[in-house]
Scaffold this active site. Structure first.
Site, short mmCIF file in Angstrom:
data_model
loop_
_atom_site.label_atom_id
_atom_site.label_comp_id
_atom_site.label_asym_id
_atom_site.label_seq_id
_atom_site.Cartn_x
_atom_site.Cartn_y
_atom_site.Cartn_z
N LYS A 185 -1.33 3.17 6.22
CA LYS A 185 -1.77 2.02 6.99
C LYS A 185 -1.42 0.75 6.20
O LYS A 185 -1.30 0.79 4.99
CB LYS A 185 -3.25 2.10 7.33
CG LYS A 185 -4.20 2.04 6.17
CD LYS A 185 -4.52 0.65 5.67
CE LYS A 185 -5.04 -0.29 6.73
NZ LYS A 185 -5.27 -1.65 6.15
N THR A 196 -4.27 -4.36 3.08
CA THR A 196 -4.29 -3.18 2.22
C THR A 196 -3.28 -2.18 2.71
O THR A 196 -3.20 -1.91 3.91
CB THR A 196 -5.69 -2.53 2.23
OG1 THR A 196 -6.65 -3.48 1.82
CG2 THR A 196 -5.73 -1.34 1.31
#
Lengths: 413, 413
Positions: A185, A196
């Protein structure tokens, strides 16, 4: 939070991830931050699973980074808990307790030691994480563990991603077929979440942690470390590889990653990591174009990478590309700004394979219409030779658009 | 090229620049690139004028940078020719010839040596400069030289600036009053012009080139090197100071810049340079807010500057500010990204003087309404203490807005 439109650069086809022996997963809706979607992932690994990880170098890391750094050193893992919605960052001792308690509870349901449980968090920062909700969902997650819930797992760890990121490869080690699955992700930032990038790789190959670490490190250098969305680096980036050791030759020791028996595995792992990294940069906020910057002729590979990153991180280059403008002048400026050695009078630049500058001067007659067509496509290719030596590097980025600002500026707290 | 709206951050009042003995100027419309506006500036200095300069460190400099670097070493100057519209960059030997021929012709009309003429260019790159038009205008410029055409001079050197940048100070050296005038240009990039920051300072003080160089270098470190618009660095940045030596004590030798007699001059020069630098960053493309980033508690002043620049160059911080969002989380991220030592558990952040984070955690109850009011104003103040030692630095930047993209992406070549 209203659903985001899917990036125009999302892959056309989803890869299918099939079960890997020794690995199971379950997703839950723990309502940490999001409502009505899975936001907590539990992965369980059979005893004997080896692990390695590469963690952010940001100097303000979250406690889960410190937890993993400490416990990865054992080289073994039995579980992974990931939550999306709260990054568990910048909340003092509360965050440290959250990690430890979550690991302890996960160890209880998985029947292993807390230090064998890896923890990752992504999402808002500065708000204490409601880890009791994670803990409350662990027994149910354990009961629901299954070996084929990969696509749901990939969706569970999303924050501002517009599509779930998955990749799969098969490799051969001494004639044995092994599988490698990866989920990731990462796209960028939407207030107040942090950017992130997380990636979790699982293989059934039988590999010791030292080799996993060496291959993952090298693989990350050639993939996630070669992408940039806006040059900003998260407090929580991590990549981990788990090897369940269920497949492959018994009683064979690989001395180093250069062992010929590992060549195919290495190639496939690097390719998978590269695949995931491209998916991440394709989901850069507001991205409308995927940009490949290839630098050659530099003093060294590192110099080439720095030059390429200087180009790839330049707001002016990225904005020009958003406007489909083949503005090679800004590329020259970004080369010069890098501080790396470059021979001004040998500099050459090609866009979409068409040379627009050569020997330090602009090419008098190049096919402008071909270049324009290229600039209006979704895949932009920039090549720069700086005429010093033989160092090469290729990095990927995306363009800088109004949509980036809509996402990052056009809101109220 | 249609006129740009004046930056909302432009100063309310224009400073008035009065004549400086030994310095004259004239502006011409040489039609290098622009039509219907002055685009060529000739400045003439009396014999005895000393000079020093600070030039871009970009590795792809234009030939005028090389010309000046070579000839500044003599420490004396009689003329300056600046053209706006063409940066004379990346055109091979043509550019080198353009410099030399322009200097030769200017020397002829000014009755000095070519090496005593400084050359500066700003504007489009990659297009051969029509220097014959500059040369053709030199005799008329010489005939029109006057000592009070400062405001026109400042307007002449503009490219994408939305307002002319001027500053003036008076100083006292051993009881003698001396004057310092400065003009500058720079804002950012509009296709296909390069971002170039030029600043020209003239004083009637009597100072040797070595002291001018030392003071200018120090002054630039504290001013132009502390601003950033988008982190991009031009191929053509330069700052030059000319001292006509008409005012001040005779037969006094200043041994170093630390001579107490020079204290007031130094202070006023630094202040003038800072003034001009703030005007430049206030004209950043699309800027709607001027942002001051003050870092303290760093390992060293250099570390503090790097942290401050990491914050000031972060697209995510700048976009948040454009949206009037006090997103201190992104500031944390930018501190961590800088690679400089920082104590996560002592980190504190204040916005508009209101502490929003302290000891590594967000402040539970701060006056959100005061912070919001501050974020909606034009002057944003961010203070970060990283809790390591005593290094401090302050840098200035502007926000990242849709207007930036309208300027830099929304056009066709």
């Amino acid at each position: 939070m209203k659903p985001l439109p899917v990036s125009p650069l999302a892959p056309n086809k989803k890869q299918i991830l099939t079960p890997i022996a020794g690995c199971q997963m379950a997703s839950r809706n723990a309502s940490i931050y999001y409502d009505g979607r899975f936001d907590m992932l539990l992965m369980a690994f059979d005893p004997g699973t080896t692990v390695a990880g590469v963690l952010t170098t940001n100097k303000m890391p979250g406690p889960s980074i410190n937890w993993c750094r400490k416990h990865l050193s054992s080289g073994t893992a039995r579980g992974l808990v990931v939550n999306a919605g709260n990054a568990n960052v910048f909340t003092g001792t509360h965050g440290i307790v959250a990690c430890a308690e979550t690991a302890k509870s996960a160890a209880a349901v998985l029947k292993c030691q807390p230090q064998e449980v890896m923890i990752a968090s992504t999402g808002v920062i500065g708000e204490p994480i409601r880890y009791e909700r994670i803990i409350a969902n662990l027994p149910a997650a354990q009961a629901e563990l299954a070996d084929d819930a990969w696509e749901i797992a990939a969706a569970t760890i999303m924050t501002t991603d517009t599509f779930a990121k998955m990749a799969s490869r098969t490799a051969s080690i001494n004639g044995h077929s092994v599988k490698i699955n990866g989920i990731a992700k990462g796209s960028g930032m939407i207030s107040p979440n942090m950017a992130t990038t997380l990636s979790f790789i699982v293989t059934d190959a039988k590999l010791p942690p030292s080799l996993l670490k060496a291959m993952l490190t090298r693989g990350i250098e050639r993939s996630f470390n070669l992408i940039t969305v806006d040059g900003d680096q998260s407090t929580s980036d991590m990549a981990m590889i788990f090897a369940t050791c269920k497949s492959g030759p018994e009683n064979i020791e690989f001395s180093t990653t250069k062992d010929p028996a590992l060549r195919d595995f290495r190639r496939k792992l690097y390719d998978l990591l590269h695949d995931l990294a491209i998916q991440v940069v394709s989901d850069g906020e507001g991205a409308s174009k995927l940009i490949r910057v290839a630098v050659s002729g530099a003093a060294s590979a590192l110099a080439a990478k720095r030059i390429a990153m200087s180009i790839a991180n330049s707001p002016l280059v990225k904005a020009a590309i958003a406007g489909a403008d083949a503005n090679w002048g800004r590329i020259v400026m970004a080369v010069g700004k890098s501080g790396q050695k470059a021979n001004r009078d040998k500099l050459s630049i090609a866009i979409g394979g068409i040379e627009v500058a050569n020997n330090g001067m602009c090419v008098a007659r190049y096919d402008k219409s071909k270049v324009n067509t290229h600039m209006n496509s979704k895949n932009i290719d920039i090549e720069v030779d700086v005429g010093v030596s033989r160092g090469r590097s290729i990095v990927w980025t995306c363009d800088l658009t109004h949509r980036y600002l809509e996402i990052n500026a056009d809101y109220r707290n």
